[in-house]
Design an enzyme around this catalytic site. Structure first.
Site, PDB file in Angstrom:
ATOM      1  N   TYR A 201      22.090 -44.942   8.502  1.00 40.70           N
ATOM      2  CA  TYR A 201      20.950 -44.295   7.844  1.00 40.70           C
ATOM      3  C   TYR A 201      20.706 -42.926   8.473  1.00 40.70           C
ATOM      4  O   TYR A 201      20.824 -42.767   9.683  1.00 40.70           O
ATOM      5  CB  TYR A 201      19.662 -45.117   8.046  1.00 40.70           C
ATOM      6  CG  TYR A 201      19.443 -46.284   7.105  1.00 40.70           C
ATOM      7  CD1 TYR A 201      20.198 -46.479   5.956  1.00 40.70           C
ATOM      8  CD2 TYR A 201      18.430 -47.200   7.381  1.00 40.70           C
ATOM      9  CE1 TYR A 201      19.950 -47.568   5.113  1.00 40.70           C
ATOM     10  CE2 TYR A 201      18.173 -48.286   6.555  1.00 40.70           C
ATOM     11  CZ  TYR A 201      18.945 -48.464   5.422  1.00 40.70           C
ATOM     12  OH  TYR A 201      18.691 -49.531   4.603  1.00 40.70           O
ATOM     13  N   GLU A 321      11.083 -58.234   0.081  1.00 43.17           N
ATOM     14  CA  GLU A 321      12.401 -58.308   0.710  1.00 43.17           C
ATOM     15  C   GLU A 321      12.842 -59.776   0.654  1.00 43.17           C
ATOM     16  O   GLU A 321      12.010 -60.671   0.798  1.00 43.17           O
ATOM     17  CB  GLU A 321      12.283 -57.819   2.156  1.00 43.17           C
ATOM     18  CG  GLU A 321      13.576 -57.844   2.938  1.00 43.17           C
ATOM     19  CD  GLU A 321      13.435 -57.217   4.345  1.00 43.17           C
ATOM     20  OE1 GLU A 321      12.857 -56.115   4.463  1.00 43.17           O
ATOM     21  OE2 GLU A 321      13.890 -57.859   5.297  1.00 43.17           O
TER      22      GLU A 321
HETATM   23  C1  3EB Z   1      16.713 -52.156   4.640  1.00 37.87           C
HETATM   24  O1  3EB Z   1      17.621 -52.515   3.892  1.00 37.87           O
HETATM   25  C2  3EB Z   1      15.425 -52.922   4.538  1.00 37.87           C
HETATM   26  O2  3EB Z   1      15.829 -53.744  10.855  1.00 37.87           O
HETATM   27  O3  3EB Z   1      16.749 -55.708  11.080  1.00 37.87           O
HETATM   28  C3  3EB Z   1      16.474 -55.225   6.155  1.00 37.87           C
HETATM   29  C4  3EB Z   1      17.171 -56.083   6.985  1.00 37.87           C
HETATM   30  C5  3EB Z   1      15.695 -54.230   6.695  1.00 37.87           C
HETATM   31  C6  3EB Z   1      17.107 -55.945   8.365  1.00 37.87           C
HETATM   32  C7  3EB Z   1      16.288 -54.800  10.381  1.00 37.87           C
HETATM   33  C8  3EB Z   1      15.622 -54.101   8.089  1.00 37.87           C
HETATM   34  C9  3EB Z   1      16.319 -54.949   8.912  1.00 37.87           C
HETATM   35  O4  3EB Z   1      16.791 -51.202   5.404  1.00 37.87           O
HETATM   36  C10 3EB Z   1      14.897 -53.308   5.834  1.00 37.87           C
END
Ligand code: 3EB
Length: 331
Positions: A201, A321
């Site tokens: 990211y 989620e």
């Molecule tokens: C995302 O896709 C949504 O920080 O462990 C999803 C799964 C998300 C795990 C983590 C965060 C986490 O970014 C958020």
């Protein structure tokens, strides 16, 4: 024969019976509810997450094995293992300094699994209060991500192909609770072609990227287990359908489908009687529960076990989620 993994989502009344049945075979149990408390089951890896369950007063996620399990307690981690799998849970009080608390918890997890010879983390679940609140000028989820990321690096974990599946959700109060499954043998980390890997990211989501894979496919003997990380309405790296829960749900389902397709490509059976499916749906607003429940029933059928929790999601613009586990019986 390697041991196989068993999962049950148990509501209210059946809990005692399930624990009796899994005696000697229990890996760990995690109780979810707004007012969970009362009897801790002594000597068992048992954690509590203060998160309201929608449509029930509480539920317990019970991990067990077909083989007898050996309980342990070290590095302040309570757990149990079989010959090839290890479950652990760690809990620390959480008022301030979530980054440091997270770093400390992950250090202990790495030390524990390395020392016991289960270095391959498959899946980690993270819960803590105030996930969207600022702490010293940075959102607590981002501080959590920094602590986790730095612990991974400090313990020589490469971030990428071997990174465990995960989720991170906000509770209303309580401790930082992290529970996990690790194995002697590595699983296969899967990514979602519709999304940028979380560990890649851009910096707009925080100074250190989140360290998790979109899914992890693990195998032991004839069994296949697919751990689906928390999945939301994200395409590329961006939240889509801001403010629209129904559309966020459809995008989330498309992401889960894409992950499922990756897993089938790696040898996981298709959705159907050969695989059991367990889902936890986290909703920022309880009012979305009936519509989301109806849509998930339609999407996954009556065989899937689905529980609904009221939680804060790690991006303020995400309304829901979904995470899950799909497993084959293996025998
Ligand atoms: C995302 O896709 C949504 O920080 O462990 C999803 C799964 C998300 C795990 C983590 C965060 C986490 O970014 C958020």
């Amino acid at each position: 024969m390697p041991s196989t993994l068993q999962l049950e989502y148990v509501c209210d009344g059946e809990i005692g019976a399930v624990l009796d049945r899994s005696r000697g075979h229990l890996l760990g149990a995690i109780e979810f509810g707004a007012a969970v408390g009362g009897m801790p089951v002594s000597g068992t890896p048992w954690a509590r997450v203060r998160m309201p369950v929608l449509g029930a007063s509480k539920f317990v996620e019970v991990w067990s094995s077909d083989h007898p399990t050996t309980p342990f307690h070290d590095f302040d981690i309570t757990g149990a293992c079989t010959g090839n799998l290890l479950f652990g849970v760690v809990e620390v009080p959480q008022g301030g300094n979530i980054g440091a608390a997270t770093y400390g918890v992950y250090e202990r997890i790495f030390d524990c699994v390395d020392q016991r010879g289960f270095p391959h983390l498959l899946r980690l679940w993270n819960y803590f209060p105030g996930i969207n609140m600022p702490e010293d000028g940075l959102e607590r989820y981002r501080r959590f991500s920094v602590g986790r990321h730095e612990a991974f690096l400090a313990h020589g974990r490469t971030i990428g192909r071997e990174t465990a599946a995960a989720c991170a959700l906000g509770t209303e109060e309580g401790n930082l609770v992290v529970y996990f499954l690790a194995a002697r043998a590595p699983g296969a980390a899967l990514e979602n072609p519709r999304q940028i890997s979380a560990y890649a990211y851009p910096a707009q989501y925080g100074p250190r990227s989140p360290t998790f894979s979109r899914a992890m496919l693990a195998g032991s003997g004839g069994q296949r287990t697919l751990f689906i990380s928390g999945t939301a309405s994200i395409v590329g790296h961006e939240t889509v359908h801001v403010g629209d829960a129904a559309k966020q749900l459809e995008e989330t389902l498309a992401n889960i489908d894409a992950l499922s397709e990756q897993a089938v490509g790696h040898g996981m059976p298709q959705n159907g009687p050969a695989r059991q499916l367990f889902l936890k749906a986290y909703l920022r607003h309880a009012e979305h529960f009936p519509a989301v429940q109806a849509r998930l029933r339609e999407a996954f059928g009556s065989q899937a076990r689905i529980v609904f929790l009221r939680a804060d999601i790690c991006r303020t613009d995400l309304l829901l989620e979904i995470e899950g586990v799909a497993l084959t019986s293996g025998r």
